[in-house]
Scaffold this motif. Structure first.
Motif, PDB file in Angstrom:
ATOM      1  N   SER A   9       0.839  -1.204   0.000  1.00 52.19           N
ATOM      2  CA  SER A   9       0.000   0.000   0.000  1.00 52.19           C
ATOM      3  C   SER A   9       0.870   1.249   0.000  1.00 52.19           C
ATOM      4  CB  SER A   9      -0.878  -0.051   1.256  1.00 52.19           C
ATOM      5  OG  SER A   9      -1.564   1.155   1.453  1.00 52.19           O
ATOM      6  N   GLY A  10       0.339   2.346  -0.513  1.00 57.86           N
ATOM      7  CA  GLY A  10       1.104   3.600  -0.557  1.00 57.86           C
ATOM      8  C   GLY A  10       2.156   3.542  -1.663  1.00 57.86           C
ATOM      9  N   GLY A  11       3.206   4.347  -1.544  1.00 60.23           N
ATOM     10  CA  GLY A  11       4.253   4.379  -2.572  1.00 60.23           C
ATOM     11  C   GLY A  11       5.009   3.062  -2.631  1.00 60.23           C
ATOM     12  N   TYR A  41      -5.397  -1.417  -0.560  1.00 65.88           N
ATOM     13  CA  TYR A  41      -6.746  -1.401   0.030  1.00 65.88           C
ATOM     14  C   TYR A  41      -7.823  -1.266  -1.045  1.00 65.88           C
ATOM     15  CZ  TYR A  41      -4.536  -0.778   4.635  1.00 65.88           C
ATOM     16  OH  TYR A  41      -3.809  -0.950   5.781  1.00 65.88           O
ATOM     17  N   ALA A  71      -1.582   0.961  -4.350  1.00 69.02           N
ATOM     18  CA  ALA A  71      -2.552   1.998  -4.726  1.00 69.02           C
ATOM     19  C   ALA A  71      -2.747   2.943  -3.561  1.00 69.02           C
ATOM     20  CB  ALA A  71      -3.890   1.353  -5.078  1.00 69.02           C
ATOM     21  N   ARG A  72      -3.218   4.138  -3.888  1.00 68.66           N
ATOM     22  CA  ARG A  72      -3.709   5.029  -2.835  1.00 68.66           C
ATOM     23  C   ARG A  72      -5.218   4.938  -2.895  1.00 68.66           C
ATOM     24  NH1 ARG A  72       1.073   7.174  -0.858  1.00 68.66           N
ATOM     25  NH2 ARG A  72       2.517   7.680  -2.520  1.00 68.66           N
ATOM     26  N   PRO A  74      -7.929   6.716  -0.609  1.00 70.19           N
ATOM     27  CA  PRO A  74      -8.340   7.540   0.532  1.00 70.19           C
ATOM     28  C   PRO A  74      -9.694   7.110   1.101  1.00 70.19           C
ATOM     29  CG  PRO A  74      -8.007   8.899  -1.453  1.00 70.19           C
ATOM     30  CD  PRO A  74      -7.621   7.507  -1.820  1.00 70.19           C
ATOM     31  N   PHE A  76     -10.498   4.470   2.129  1.00 75.67           N
ATOM     32  CA  PHE A  76     -10.309   3.529   3.239  1.00 75.67           C
ATOM     33  C   PHE A  76     -10.414   4.226   4.597  1.00 75.67           C
ATOM     34  CE2 PHE A  76      -7.947   0.257   5.721  1.00 75.67           C
ATOM     35  CZ  PHE A  76      -8.696  -0.838   5.344  1.00 75.67           C
ATOM     36  N   LYS A  77     -10.378   5.560   4.591  1.00 75.07           N
ATOM     37  CA  LYS A  77     -10.554   6.300   5.853  1.00 75.07           C
ATOM     38  C   LYS A  77     -12.012   6.266   6.309  1.00 75.07           C
ATOM     39  CE  LYS A  77      -6.636   9.252   4.961  1.00 75.07           C
ATOM     40  NZ  LYS A  77      -6.153  10.520   4.469  1.00 75.07           N
ATOM     41  N   ARG A  82     -14.180   0.278   5.216  1.00 74.32           N
ATOM     42  CA  ARG A  82     -13.398  -0.735   5.944  1.00 74.32           C
ATOM     43  C   ARG A  82     -14.265  -1.937   6.310  1.00 74.32           C
ATOM     44  NH1 ARG A  82     -11.400   3.975   8.434  1.00 74.32           N
ATOM     45  NH2 ARG A  82     -12.589   3.587  10.333  1.00 74.32           N
ATOM     46  N   GLY A 101       3.689  -1.002   3.904  1.00 76.83           N
ATOM     47  CA  GLY A 101       3.490   0.382   3.474  1.00 76.83           C
ATOM     48  C   GLY A 101       4.034   1.337   4.520  1.00 76.83           C
ATOM     49  N   GLY A 102       3.548   2.569   4.505  1.00 74.03           N
ATOM     50  CA  GLY A 102       4.012   3.570   5.452  1.00 74.03           C
ATOM     51  C   GLY A 102       3.019   3.788   6.582  1.00 74.03           C
ATOM     52  N   ASP A 103       3.149   4.904   7.288  1.00 75.07           N
ATOM     53  CA  ASP A 103       2.310   5.070   8.484  1.00 75.07           C
ATOM     54  C   ASP A 103       0.828   5.274   8.146  1.00 75.07           C
ATOM     55  OD1 ASP A 103       2.873   7.570   7.543  1.00 75.07           O
ATOM     56  OD2 ASP A 103       3.510   8.410   9.463  1.00 75.07           O
ATOM     57  N   GLY A 104       0.526   5.796   6.948  1.00 72.97           N
ATOM     58  CA  GLY A 104      -0.881   5.871   6.528  1.00 72.97           C
ATOM     59  C   GLY A 104      -1.479   4.479   6.416  1.00 72.97           C
ATOM     60  N   SER A 105      -0.739   3.600   5.787  1.00 71.39           N
ATOM     61  CA  SER A 105      -1.187   2.208   5.633  1.00 71.39           C
ATOM     62  C   SER A 105      -1.304   1.531   6.996  1.00 71.39           C
ATOM     63  CB  SER A 105      -0.202   1.433   4.767  1.00 71.39           C
ATOM     64  OG  SER A 105      -0.010   2.088   3.532  1.00 71.39           O
ATOM     65  N   GLY A 108      -4.572   2.495   8.708  1.00 71.54           N
ATOM     66  CA  GLY A 108      -5.683   1.716   8.155  1.00 71.54           C
ATOM     67  C   GLY A 108      -5.700   0.304   8.726  1.00 71.54           C
TER      68      GLY A 108
HETATM   69  P1  ADP Z   1       1.858   5.478   3.354  1.00 73.05           P
HETATM   70  O1  ADP Z   1       1.239   4.197   3.761  1.00 73.05           O
HETATM   71  O2  ADP Z   1       3.141   5.292   2.616  1.00 73.05           O
HETATM   72  O3  ADP Z   1       1.957   6.454   4.506  1.00 73.05           O
HETATM   73  P2  ADP Z   1      -0.452   6.900   2.361  1.00 73.05           P
HETATM   74  O4  ADP Z   1      -0.463   7.875   3.460  1.00 73.05           O
HETATM   75  O5  ADP Z   1      -0.759   7.342   0.977  1.00 73.05           O
HETATM   76  O6  ADP Z   1       0.936   6.135   2.233  1.00 73.05           O
HETATM   77  O7  ADP Z   1      -1.477   5.742   2.769  1.00 73.05           O
HETATM   78  C1  ADP Z   1      -1.691   4.640   1.922  1.00 73.05           C
HETATM   79  C2  ADP Z   1      -3.135   4.221   2.027  1.00 73.05           C
HETATM   80  O8  ADP Z   1      -3.426   3.848   3.390  1.00 73.05           O
HETATM   81  C3  ADP Z   1      -4.139   5.312   1.716  1.00 73.05           C
HETATM   82  O9  ADP Z   1      -4.354   5.465   0.340  1.00 73.05           O
HETATM   83  C4  ADP Z   1      -5.359   4.789   2.431  1.00 73.05           C
HETATM   84  O10 ADP Z   1      -5.950   3.748   1.692  1.00 73.05           O
HETATM   85  C5  ADP Z   1      -4.761   4.191   3.704  1.00 73.05           C
HETATM   86  N1  ADP Z   1      -4.780   5.199   4.792  1.00 73.05           N
HETATM   87  C6  ADP Z   1      -3.961   6.268   4.943  1.00 73.05           C
HETATM   88  N2  ADP Z   1      -4.296   6.992   6.037  1.00 73.05           N
HETATM   89  C7  ADP Z   1      -5.351   6.369   6.596  1.00 73.05           C
HETATM   90  C8  ADP Z   1      -6.172   6.610   7.742  1.00 73.05           C
HETATM   91  N3  ADP Z   1      -5.964   7.685   8.533  1.00 73.05           N
HETATM   92  N4  ADP Z   1      -7.170   5.773   8.005  1.00 73.05           N
HETATM   93  C9  ADP Z   1      -7.398   4.689   7.219  1.00 73.05           C
HETATM   94  N5  ADP Z   1      -6.677   4.402   6.130  1.00 73.05           N
HETATM   95  C10 ADP Z   1      -5.661   5.219   5.801  1.00 73.05           C
END
Ligand code: ADP
Length: 320
Positions: A9-11, A41, A71-72, A74, A76-77, A82, A101-105, A108
């Motif tokens: 997930s993410g980059g 996601y 993929a990105r 959003p 999923f928030k 979910r 993935g990163g902290d956004g992933s 989730g």
């Molecule tokens: P990374 O995981 O590298 O930080 P992103 O921030 O783009 O990259 O997050 C990747 C994906 O994770 C998002 O496109 C979304 O599907 C999910 N995600 C990110 N932030 C949240 C969140 N606050 N709540 C739920 N899912 C999230």
């Protein structure tokens, strides 16, 4: 736990394939069934899920990118999105999910664990090295090698032409890549996101060193700080030396993962499965002082952001 799934997930980052392979082979060796979720996601929501066997991950350890796709998404928030994702997993009988993935992933993944009882483990996959709870992310060391190679090439042409080069390096708001690449590549100046950018000071420093007879100068700067092409024009006008900006961009994301990333990813993939078998859920994996560790995802995000590498910055100042 009998059936687990894995997604990226993410980059994307070099070494993600090795991490998927680690999860798949680690799980199969424990007698679990493994499923791959395609396109992060987004694919989970759209039920893009296929069972994987040991041959599904043949010949991927040395390949950059992620064969599962990322993929990105959003959406999923949104809690209802979910809920549908949890339902998709349940329909396959899958009880656990490894998210690379990163902290956004991570966020989730944590929500999926807390709200719907899907046992999730996060692995740090990004070239930016900006994930809390780990010293290194999967992909960082490979991207560093790529950035250093690019700087070496710029140095050759800059010294030949007495040119000033500005190299924009990825990392979002984390300058680990920039600082390390700058030290390894012998750059004269570093502009890091963690410090306020003093344009005037940079230009004066370059003016002084050119006046002292330096034939070239390389400035390493993290992305998202300023328009580097504008900066190049300004430096050229002031210093009266040809100045060019190079944005390394997505070149840094691709390529064959280096040995360090392959090993780190393999270890983390296997470790994620071990954690799941111990009944752990909502955790993220890291490497700290050469040891694999796991932390609660929320605790890591709130309390474990690595401080800026001030020590490296100090070293770099003595080298220029
Ligand atoms: P990374 O995981 O590298 O930080 P992103 O921030 O783009 O990259 O997050 C990747 C994906 O994770 C998002 O496109 C979304 O599907 C999910 N995600 C990110 N932030 C949240 C969140 N606050 N709540 C739920 N899912 C999230």
């Amino acid at each position: 736990i009998k059936k687990i799934a894995v997604l990226t997930s993410g980059g994307d980052a070099p070494g993600m394939n090795a991490a998927i392979r680690g999860v798949v082979r680690g799980a199969l060796s424990e007698g679990l069934e493994v499923f791959g979720v395609y396109d992060g996601y987004y694919g989970l929501y759209h039920n893009k899920i296929k069972q994987l066997n040991r041959y599904s991950v043949s010949d991927v350890i040395n390949r950059g990118g992620t064969f599962l796709g990322s993929a990105r998404f959003p959406e999923f928030k949104d809690r209802e999105v979910r809920a549908k994702c949890a339902e998709v997993l349940r329909s396959h009988g899958i009880d656990a999910l490894v998210v690379i993935g990163g902290d956004g992933s991570y966020t989730g993944a944590k929500l999926l664990t807390e709200e719907y009882g899907v046992a999730c483990i996060g692995l740090p996959g990004t070239i930016d090295n900006d994930v809390p709870g780990t010293d290194y992310t999967i992909g960082y060391q490979t991207a560093l090698e790529t950035a250093v190679e690019a700087i070496d090439r710029l140095r050759d042409t800059c010294s030949s032409h007495q040119r000033i080069a500005i190299v924009e390096i990825m990392g979002r708001h984390c300058s680990d890549l920039t600082i390390s690449a700058a030290i390894a590549g012998g750059c004269e100046y570093i502009v890091a996101s963690e410090h306020a950018f003093d344009r005037e000071e940079l230009i004066q420093q370059i003016e002084r060193s050119i006046a002292n007879g330096k034939r070239h100068a390389i400035v390493a700067i993290t992305e998202l700080i300023t328009d580097v092409h504008e900066l190049a024009k300004e430096i050229e006008a002031r210093v009266k030396h040809e100045t060019r900006a190079t944005v390394l961009g997505h070149i840094q994301r691709g390529g064959t993962p280096c040995a360090y990333d392959r090993i780190l990813a393999s270890r983390m993939g296997v470790y994620a499965v071990e954690l799941l078998l111990q009944g752990k859920a909502g955790y993220c994996v890291g490497i700290q002082n050469e040891q694999l560790v796991h932390h609660d995802i929320i605790d890591a995000i709130n309390n474990m952001r690595r401080p800026f590498k001030e020590d490296l910055m100090k070293v770099s100042e003595k080298l220029f």
